[in-house]
Scaffold this motif. Structure first.
Motif, PDB file in Angstrom:
ATOM      1  N   ILE A 201       0.851  -1.190   0.000  1.00 42.95           N
ATOM      2  CA  ILE A 201       0.000   0.000   0.000  1.00 42.95           C
ATOM      3  C   ILE A 201       0.891   1.246   0.000  1.00 42.95           C
ATOM      4  CG2 ILE A 201      -1.894  -1.160   1.194  1.00 42.95           C
ATOM      5  CD1 ILE A 201      -0.968   0.115   3.795  1.00 42.95           C
ATOM      6  N   HIS A 202       0.273   2.416  -0.189  1.00 42.17           N
ATOM      7  CA  HIS A 202       1.025   3.662  -0.180  1.00 42.17           C
ATOM      8  C   HIS A 202       1.371   4.035   1.252  1.00 42.17           C
ATOM      9  CE1 HIS A 202       2.043   7.925  -0.873  1.00 42.17           C
ATOM     10  NE2 HIS A 202       2.268   7.540  -2.161  1.00 42.17           N
ATOM     11  N   ARG A 203       2.507   4.740   1.417  1.00 38.39           N
ATOM     12  CA  ARG A 203       2.948   5.073   2.772  1.00 38.39           C
ATOM     13  C   ARG A 203       1.957   5.993   3.482  1.00 38.39           C
ATOM     14  NH1 ARG A 203       6.170   8.027  -0.633  1.00 38.39           N
ATOM     15  NH2 ARG A 203       6.305  10.306  -0.272  1.00 38.39           N
ATOM     16  N   HIS A 204       1.251   6.884   2.719  1.00 35.17           N
ATOM     17  CA  HIS A 204       0.271   7.764   3.360  1.00 35.17           C
ATOM     18  C   HIS A 204      -0.917   6.958   3.873  1.00 35.17           C
ATOM     19  CE1 HIS A 204       2.621  11.147   2.237  1.00 35.17           C
ATOM     20  NE2 HIS A 204       2.363  11.063   0.909  1.00 35.17           N
ATOM     21  N   THR A 205      -1.278   5.901   3.120  1.00 32.83           N
ATOM     22  CA  THR A 205      -2.367   5.024   3.582  1.00 32.83           C
ATOM     23  C   THR A 205      -1.958   4.320   4.869  1.00 32.83           C
ATOM     24  OG1 THR A 205      -3.049   4.663   1.294  1.00 32.83           O
ATOM     25  CG2 THR A 205      -3.833   3.095   2.933  1.00 32.83           C
ATOM     26  N   LEU A 206      -0.693   3.880   4.926  1.00 24.80           N
ATOM     27  CA  LEU A 206      -0.209   3.216   6.131  1.00 24.80           C
ATOM     28  C   LEU A 206      -0.242   4.180   7.324  1.00 24.80           C
ATOM     29  CD1 LEU A 206       1.117   0.857   7.640  1.00 24.80           C
ATOM     30  CD2 LEU A 206       3.330   1.748   6.886  1.00 24.80           C
ATOM     31  N   ARG A 207       0.237   5.428   7.106  1.00 22.21           N
ATOM     32  CA  ARG A 207       0.258   6.381   8.217  1.00 22.21           C
ATOM     33  C   ARG A 207      -1.167   6.649   8.719  1.00 22.21           C
ATOM     34  NH1 ARG A 207       4.382   9.237   4.977  1.00 22.21           N
ATOM     35  NH2 ARG A 207       6.415   8.910   6.007  1.00 22.21           N
ATOM     36  N   SER A 208      -2.108   6.713   7.813  1.00 19.20           N
ATOM     37  CA  SER A 208      -3.498   6.942   8.215  1.00 19.20           C
ATOM     38  C   SER A 208      -4.017   5.791   9.080  1.00 19.20           C
ATOM     39  CB  SER A 208      -4.369   7.100   6.958  1.00 19.20           C
ATOM     40  OG  SER A 208      -5.729   7.212   7.314  1.00 19.20           O
ATOM     41  N   ARG A 209      -3.686   4.557   8.674  1.00 21.92           N
ATOM     42  CA  ARG A 209      -4.153   3.385   9.435  1.00 21.92           C
ATOM     43  C   ARG A 209      -3.480   3.320  10.806  1.00 21.92           C
ATOM     44  NH1 ARG A 209      -4.236  -1.396   4.771  1.00 21.92           N
ATOM     45  NH2 ARG A 209      -5.813  -0.377   3.432  1.00 21.92           N
ATOM     46  N   VAL A 210      -2.190   3.639  10.877  1.00 21.73           N
ATOM     47  CA  VAL A 210      -1.490   3.626  12.159  1.00 21.73           C
ATOM     48  C   VAL A 210      -2.077   4.693  13.074  1.00 21.73           C
ATOM     49  CG1 VAL A 210       0.725   4.097  13.279  1.00 21.73           C
ATOM     50  CG2 VAL A 210       0.631   2.658  11.235  1.00 21.73           C
ATOM     51  N   SER A 211      -2.336   5.876  12.533  1.00 23.32           N
ATOM     52  CA  SER A 211      -2.924   6.946  13.340  1.00 23.32           C
ATOM     53  C   SER A 211      -4.300   6.554  13.855  1.00 23.32           C
ATOM     54  CB  SER A 211      -3.020   8.228  12.493  1.00 23.32           C
ATOM     55  OG  SER A 211      -3.639   9.259  13.237  1.00 23.32           O
ATOM     56  N   HIS A 212      -5.101   5.902  12.963  1.00 26.60           N
ATOM     57  CA  HIS A 212      -6.431   5.442  13.374  1.00 26.60           C
ATOM     58  C   HIS A 212      -6.321   4.390  14.483  1.00 26.60           C
ATOM     59  CE1 HIS A 212     -10.698   4.085  11.958  1.00 26.60           C
ATOM     60  NE2 HIS A 212     -10.692   4.573  13.192  1.00 26.60           N
ATOM     61  N   ALA A 213      -5.367   3.469  14.360  1.00 30.50           N
ATOM     62  CA  ALA A 213      -5.167   2.434  15.369  1.00 30.50           C
ATOM     63  C   ALA A 213      -4.772   3.047  16.710  1.00 30.50           C
ATOM     64  CB  ALA A 213      -4.113   1.442  14.918  1.00 30.50           C
ATOM     65  N   GLY A 214      -3.872   4.063  16.666  1.00 30.47           N
ATOM     66  CA  GLY A 214      -3.461   4.720  17.901  1.00 30.47           C
ATOM     67  C   GLY A 214      -4.616   5.410  18.585  1.00 30.47           C
ATOM     68  N   ALA A 215      -5.499   6.022  17.773  1.00 29.66           N
ATOM     69  CA  ALA A 215      -6.661   6.697  18.359  1.00 29.66           C
ATOM     70  C   ALA A 215      -7.590   5.701  19.044  1.00 29.66           C
ATOM     71  CB  ALA A 215      -7.412   7.472  17.261  1.00 29.66           C
ATOM     72  N   LEU A 216      -7.808   4.530  18.408  1.00 31.05           N
ATOM     73  CA  LEU A 216      -8.672   3.517  19.016  1.00 31.05           C
ATOM     74  C   LEU A 216      -8.082   2.985  20.330  1.00 31.05           C
ATOM     75  CD1 LEU A 216      -9.669   1.484  15.818  1.00 31.05           C
ATOM     76  CD2 LEU A 216     -11.208   2.879  17.239  1.00 31.05           C
ATOM     77  N   LEU A 217      -6.744   2.889  20.368  1.00 34.16           N
ATOM     78  CA  LEU A 217      -6.085   2.379  21.573  1.00 34.16           C
ATOM     79  C   LEU A 217      -5.832   3.462  22.616  1.00 34.16           C
ATOM     80  CD1 LEU A 217      -3.446  -0.005  19.911  1.00 34.16           C
ATOM     81  CD2 LEU A 217      -5.564  -0.655  21.083  1.00 34.16           C
ATOM     82  N   GLY A 218      -5.990   4.730  22.210  1.00 34.83           N
ATOM     83  CA  GLY A 218      -5.784   5.835  23.140  1.00 34.83           C
ATOM     84  C   GLY A 218      -4.332   6.067  23.475  1.00 34.83           C
ATOM     85  N   VAL A 219      -3.435   5.890  22.505  1.00 35.58           N
ATOM     86  CA  VAL A 219      -2.008   6.093  22.737  1.00 35.58           C
ATOM     87  C   VAL A 219      -1.445   6.971  21.630  1.00 35.58           C
ATOM     88  CG1 VAL A 219      -1.678   3.913  23.965  1.00 35.58           C
ATOM     89  CG2 VAL A 219      -1.416   3.978  21.485  1.00 35.58           C
ATOM     90  N   ASP A 220      -0.354   7.654  21.941  1.00 28.11           N
ATOM     91  CA  ASP A 220       0.350   8.486  20.972  1.00 28.11           C
ATOM     92  C   ASP A 220       1.523   7.695  20.412  1.00 28.11           C
ATOM     93  OD1 ASP A 220       1.556  10.394  19.452  1.00 28.11           O
ATOM     94  OD2 ASP A 220       2.123  11.698  21.147  1.00 28.11           O
TER      95      ASP A 220
END
Length: 502
Positions: A464-483
């Motif tokens: 996948i594109h790196r921007h897509t990956l960053r979006s998914r990682v950011s979304h995962a962090g938000a769900l877990l409540g971590v930075d």
């Protein structure tokens, strides 16, 4: 003839006072026909005496019934069918010499034919055999008494049960073996008398008898070997099986075997009582060793395996069979070891040089065995803890070394059930989102962390594109409540992913 052997026709023919002469040619007789046990000697001149005869006897006749030579062959056939072991012909009573027709008929039927001279009365032949039977019976009773005394003395030796079974085999002139309640061969004499196939089949049949709780003696034939099997113990508490190789045991031999069964039962009961007491003692001494103080154990036992030692814990091996097997091995090979039953399983402490034996334990009992690193007795508790860590490693079998488990990761050693529950609870929001929306945020996050949080490499691995990956990682962090831009947060999430079940 040995005094304990049964009387035979061969023995009668060797009596010089009777002056009997074998007429049959050796080539006309079946092998061993002169050495079969002879029950009795009877005389008759009837044309058909078979209704009045028993099997396994010698018949004496003067031949008055042989006026017609054609009657001889069917006469001998009837004797053969009745099981007559020999025919004695009295010469010079009704006729001189032995009829050629009788010699030929006996040769055809394989019946030994011998001449009884005129000066030897038939009653003298019968009396000689009767005396031989009496002598044999007396010799058997004497043998039984001597054997009983020898067995009683054997029972007083340090390893009484082994000595009893060995002495029994020697006295019977046959193989004798004792199996324990688990169906394992404890002792046998001679030890390796049969093929592996026979020993395994015999052990299988013994196990069947023990499982069914049978008490009566049984006969078993394996590869031309006949065994008599006798259970030791009663009812629901059978202590083993005594096996004796023998086609048939006479009254005296059975009496000896019966006494051995009684002595073996008593020996096994006493051994079990001592074993139970020793096991309770070892369990208490284990607590002392877990305090890293071997002083009490040394004072009680006299010695311990030389340091450095390894400590092993068996998780699923049956305690009693394992402890019994190791005790027999200690007696046979002198391997120093300390074994104790505990809540975690059987604990084994042996010198580090004997560590390969633990692989034998795992293989023999199809068990998992956790093995510590070599330690001194002042670190026994640490070695015990190491063995438990190795034992509880998931997905392993056989003997598992602690050194191999800690070589994989520290998190594996810390992955307790409680830690897994915590990890799964923390990851629940992410996993529930993936399940509800058909996304793969957890997989993207795991791949990103596995590539040291480098977006380019992780995105390439995912296709996948790196921007897509960053979006998914950011979304995962938000769900877990971590930075996830900070290292502590990334380290925590990575530990959660490693600890939780997939």
């Amino acid at each position: 003839m040995a005094p304990t052997d049964p009387p035979t026709l061969s023995a009668l023919l060797r009596r010089r006072d009777l002056d009997l002469r074998l007429v049959s040619a050796a080539t006309d007789l079946p092998d061993g026909s002169l050495d079969r046990p002879l029950r009795w000697v009877h005389s008759s001149d009837l044309a058909d005496p078979t209704p009045f005869l028993a099997e396994d006897l010698v018949l004496l006749t003067t031949g008055t019934q042989f006026d017609d030579a054609d009657a001889i062959p069917p006469y001998v056939v009837r004797l053969a069918e009745r099981g007559v072991l020999g025919l004695g012909f009295g010469t010079d009573v009704h006729r001189s010499g032995t009829p050629e027709e009788l010699i030929a008929a006996c040769a055809d039927q394989g019946i030994p034919l011998f001449e009884v001279p005129y000066r030897t009365p038939f009653i003298a032949v019968a009396r000689a055999h009767s005396e031989a039977i009496a002598a044999q019976a007396y010799a058997r009773r004497t043998w039984a008494l001597d054997t009983q005394r020898a067995l009683a003395l054997a029972a007083l030796r340090p390893r009484g049960l082994d000595a009893i079974v060995t002495e029994l085999g020697r006295r019977l002139g046959a193989w004798a073996g004792m199996f324990d309640a688990a169906g394992d061969l404890l002792v046998a004499h001679p030890r390796d008398a049969f093929s592996t196939t026979v020993r395994e089949e015999l052990g299988t049949r013994v196990q069947e008898i023990l499982d069914r709780g049978l008490e009566a003696g049984q006969s078993l034939t394996l590869e031309a070997h006949t065994f008599m099997l006798f259970t030791v113990g009663r009812g629901g508490h059978l202590r083993g099986v005594l096996a004796v190789e023998a086609d048939a045991l006479d009254q005296e031999a059975r009496a000896v075997v019966t006494s051995v069964i009684a002595m073996a039962g008593l020996a096994r009961e006493q051994s079990e009582q001592l074993t139970r007491g020793r096991r309770r003692l070892h369990t208490q001494l284990l607590r002392s060793l877990l305090g890293d103080d071997p002083g009490l154990a040394r004072r009680v036992l006299g010695s311990l395996p030389p340091a450095p030692v390894v400590v092993a814990v068996t998780g699923d091996a049956p305690a009693e069979p394992l402890l019994d097997w190791w005790e027999r091995r200690r007696l046979d090979h002198g391997t120093p070891a300390f074994l104790a039953d505990s809540e975690d399983g059987v604990v084994i402490c042996i010198s580090a040089t004997e560590e390969p034996l633990l692989d034998d334990v795992a293989a023999r009992f199809t068990a998992r065995v956790g093995v510590s690193a070599p330690e001194g007795y002042d670190a026994f508790s640490r070695a015990h803890a190491q063995a438990l860590v190795a034992l509880r490693q998931p997905g392993t079998s056989g003997a598992v070394r602690y050194a191999d488990t800690v070589g994989s990761s520290l998190l594996t050693a810390l992955a307790t059930d409680e830690a897994r529950l915590v990890a799964e609870s923390r990851l629940a929001p992410l996993r529930e989102h993936d399940a509800a929306h058909g996304t793969a945020l957890e997989h993207a996050l795991r791949t990103w962390l596995d590539h040291d949080a480098r977006a380019e490499q992780a995105a390439a691995a995912l296709g996948i594109h790196r921007h897509t990956l960053r979006s998914r990682v950011s979304h995962a962090g938000a769900l877990l409540g971590v930075d996830l831009t900070t290292f502590p947060a990334r380290a925590e999430v990575w530990a959660l992913l490693q600890t939780a079940r997939d």
